[in-house]
Design an enzyme around this catalytic site. Structure first.
Site, PDB file in Angstrom:
ATOM      1  N   ASP A  47       0.826  -1.225   0.000  1.00 15.44           N
ATOM      2  CA  ASP A  47       0.000   0.000   0.000  1.00 15.44           C
ATOM      3  C   ASP A  47       0.854   1.266   0.000  1.00 15.44           C
ATOM      4  OD1 ASP A  47       0.707  -0.509   2.716  1.00 15.44           O
ATOM      5  OD2 ASP A  47      -1.288  -0.042   3.492  1.00 15.44           O
TER       6      ASP A  47
ATOM      7  N   SER B 112     -14.467   2.461  26.440  1.00 14.92           N
ATOM      8  CA  SER B 112     -14.366   1.218  25.695  1.00 14.92           C
ATOM      9  C   SER B 112     -14.742   0.064  26.606  1.00 14.92           C
ATOM     10  CB  SER B 112     -12.933   1.023  25.192  1.00 14.92           C
ATOM     11  OG  SER B 112     -12.712  -0.341  24.876  1.00 14.92           O
TER      12      SER B 112
ATOM     13  N   ALA C 228      -3.618  -9.077  16.181  1.00 15.96           N
ATOM     14  CA  ALA C 228      -3.646 -10.300  15.377  1.00 15.96           C
ATOM     15  C   ALA C 228      -3.382 -10.013  13.907  1.00 15.96           C
ATOM     16  CB  ALA C 228      -4.999 -10.996  15.536  1.00 15.96           C
ATOM     17  N   GLY C 229      -3.056  -8.768  13.574  1.00 13.04           N
ATOM     18  CA  GLY C 229      -2.837  -8.417  12.166  1.00 13.04           C
ATOM     19  C   GLY C 229      -4.141  -8.361  11.390  1.00 13.04           C
TER      20      GLY C 229
ATOM     21  N   SER D  28      -7.610  -4.235  13.898  1.00 10.94           N
ATOM     22  CA  SER D  28      -8.498  -3.734  14.944  1.00 10.94           C
ATOM     23  C   SER D  28      -8.387  -2.209  15.054  1.00 10.94           C
ATOM     24  CB  SER D  28      -8.163  -4.390  16.282  1.00 10.94           C
ATOM     25  OG  SER D  28      -6.810  -4.164  16.626  1.00 10.94           O
ATOM     26  N   SER D  29      -7.202  -1.652  14.804  1.00  9.17           N
ATOM     27  CA  SER D  29      -7.033  -0.192  14.920  1.00  9.17           C
ATOM     28  C   SER D  29      -7.856   0.535  13.863  1.00  9.17           C
ATOM     29  CB  SER D  29      -5.575   0.220  14.710  1.00  9.17           C
ATOM     30  OG  SER D  29      -4.715  -0.615  15.390  1.00  9.17           O
TER      31      SER D  29
ATOM     32  N   GLU E 174      -3.882   7.631  12.411  1.00  8.82           N
ATOM     33  CA  GLU E 174      -2.926   6.582  12.790  1.00  8.82           C
ATOM     34  C   GLU E 174      -1.478   7.063  12.587  1.00  8.82           C
ATOM     35  OE1 GLU E 174      -4.268   2.820  12.428  1.00  8.82           O
ATOM     36  OE2 GLU E 174      -2.352   1.884  12.839  1.00  8.82           O
TER      37      GLU E 174
ATOM     38  N   ASP F 219      -5.702  -0.879   5.441  1.00  4.23           N
ATOM     39  CA  ASP F 219      -6.659  -1.306   6.464  1.00  4.23           C
ATOM     40  C   ASP F 219      -7.927  -0.454   6.454  1.00  4.23           C
ATOM     41  OD1 ASP F 219      -4.428  -2.804   7.008  1.00  4.23           O
ATOM     42  OD2 ASP F 219      -3.925  -1.764   8.867  1.00  4.23           O
TER      43      ASP F 219
ATOM     44  N   TYR G  93       8.037  -2.129  11.507  1.00  2.00           N
ATOM     45  CA  TYR G  93       7.193  -1.754  10.365  1.00  2.00           C
ATOM     46  C   TYR G  93       7.762  -0.501   9.683  1.00  2.00           C
ATOM     47  CZ  TYR G  93       3.072  -0.514   7.652  1.00  2.00           C
ATOM     48  OH  TYR G  93       2.221  -0.192   6.626  1.00  2.00           O
TER      49      TYR G  93
END
Ligand code: GLA
Length: 364
Positions: free
Chosen positions: A19, A50, A106-107, A110-111, A143, A155, A207
């Site tokens: 990406d 949350s 978990a890849g 979720s973010s 992010e 994502d 990353y």
């Protein structure tokens, strides 16, 4: 004014780390969503809570988020609120209650699911003239700038643009996307997701290091992004062996995405994409160097137990794999992977079957 919005996690069929290199990817949205129950208020404050973090509610002045000392999970929703304010939108006040069912670390994004659930909630609550592309960009900017993870838009694009029953073909270089029919059940197939239970965090340095290596390789090859290169042979003239490997992964991965998309569009048996997925794993392991013993073991066990193809997914250094399996073999493959993890002394994995699901939307 109040309501309830959801945004899903994703799993990528093929196209990893492409990406931010102007390449291609092919994710599906998961049935696992983050739910955001949101209300507009008029007191100039944003309150977030949350269900997964009881006792960690926070309350901030809505225009003071740039300077606020925000830590932990609330950076994701507050980063989105801040990005709306920074873009000049007048938000009078907000209450955001989050409930996340996307596995964390978990890849599986979720973010992005948090960011996109909050972003669509704010758009609708304040009737803002904000399109889907803006939602993707707001999530990604939150992010990158607020949370501090140098991710691309895979994502958020998946979380917003995916539709049920389809994979999403993303062309990051041209900023275009298309839906590709992806009905595995019709061919008695399943896409098994195995979370290796070894969490990864995008804010960790690995990353960002891969991203900088790709940028250095592009500069050395005199292109703006590695996505401009279509021949794998072209990267072999890179003198630095590490940059050569990183670039080889990106160029070969883009070719794999195009091959899978072409096969699915032609209506070929999806079993035929299996070897391409497995080749993608080898490339992430050997050229991009982001796999782990748990990911390699899960892939090897899935293939040995009869999967048509398997590979690690997401940012790497932990997280999940996918395995393309005949539906009747899924249970057998799951138990072989679990057995192998036990033998190797790894924590037990978590498994589920991924159904291509809908992108972010309002539910109430
Ligand atoms: C993470 C990032 C994405 C993408 C993937 C790897 O999920 O958030 O932008 O780079 O890793 O494909």
């Amino acid at each position: 004014m109040s309501g309830v919005w959801v945004a899903p996690g994703r799993v990528n069929i093929i196209g990893e780390h492409t990406d931010y290199n102007g390449g291609y990817a092919l994710p599906i949205a998961l049935p696992h969503v983050v739910t955001c129950t949101a209300a507009a208020t008029s007191d100039g404050l944003v309150r977030v809570s949350s269900r997964q973090h009881p006792g960690e509610d926070t309350e901030q002045p809505i225009t003071g988020l740039a300077a606020a000392q925000v830590t932990g999970w609330s950076r994701y929703p507050l980063g989105v609120v801040h990005e709306y304010v920074r873009r000049g939108h007048d938000l009078t006040g907000l209450t955001l209650e989050l409930d996340g069912a996307v596995p964390v670390g978990a890849g599986l994004s979720s973010s992005a699911a948090v960011e996109c659930a909050v972003a669509v909630a704010i758009r609708d609550l304040f009737a803002l003239p904000v399109g889907d592309a803006d939602i993707v960009d707001i999530g990604r900017t939150a992010e990158n700038s607020y949370v501090g993870a140098a991710t691309g838009t895979l994502d958020q694009s998946a979380s917003v643009l995916c539709t049920a029953g389809h994979a999403l073909f993303l062309d990051f270089g041209r900023d275009e996307h298309a839906q590709v029919p992806f009905d595995l059940a019709a061919r008695d197939l399943e896409l098994l997701v195995v979370d290796t239970n070894t969490p990864h965090r995008l804010v960790d340095g690995d990353y960002g290091a891969r991203r900088r290596e790709c940028e250095a390789a592009a500069a050395a090859l005199d292109v703006a992004t590695l996505g401009e290169i279509t021949e794998v042979a072209a990267v072999e003239r890179l003198g630095d062996p590490v940059l050569r490997c990183r670039a080889r992964h990106i160029v070969s991965e883009n070719a794999r995405v195009l091959a899978v998309v072409a096969m699915l569009r032609e209506g070929r048996d999806p079993r035929e994409i299996g070897p391409i997925l497995t080749a993608g794993h080898a490339s992430l392991r050997d050229d991009f160097a982001i796999s782990t013993p748990q990911l390699d073991t899960a892939v090897a066990a899935a293939l040995a137990a009869g999967a048509h193809g398997a590979r690690m997914v997401g940012g790497g250094f932990g997280g999940s794999i996918i395995a393309l399996t005949d539906a009747e073999r899924t249970g057998h493959i799951e138990s072989r992977i679990t057995q192998m993890f036990h033998t190797e002394g790894f924590s037990p994995p978590r498994t589920f079957v991924a159904i291509p699901s809908a992108g972010a939307h309002r539910v109430l």
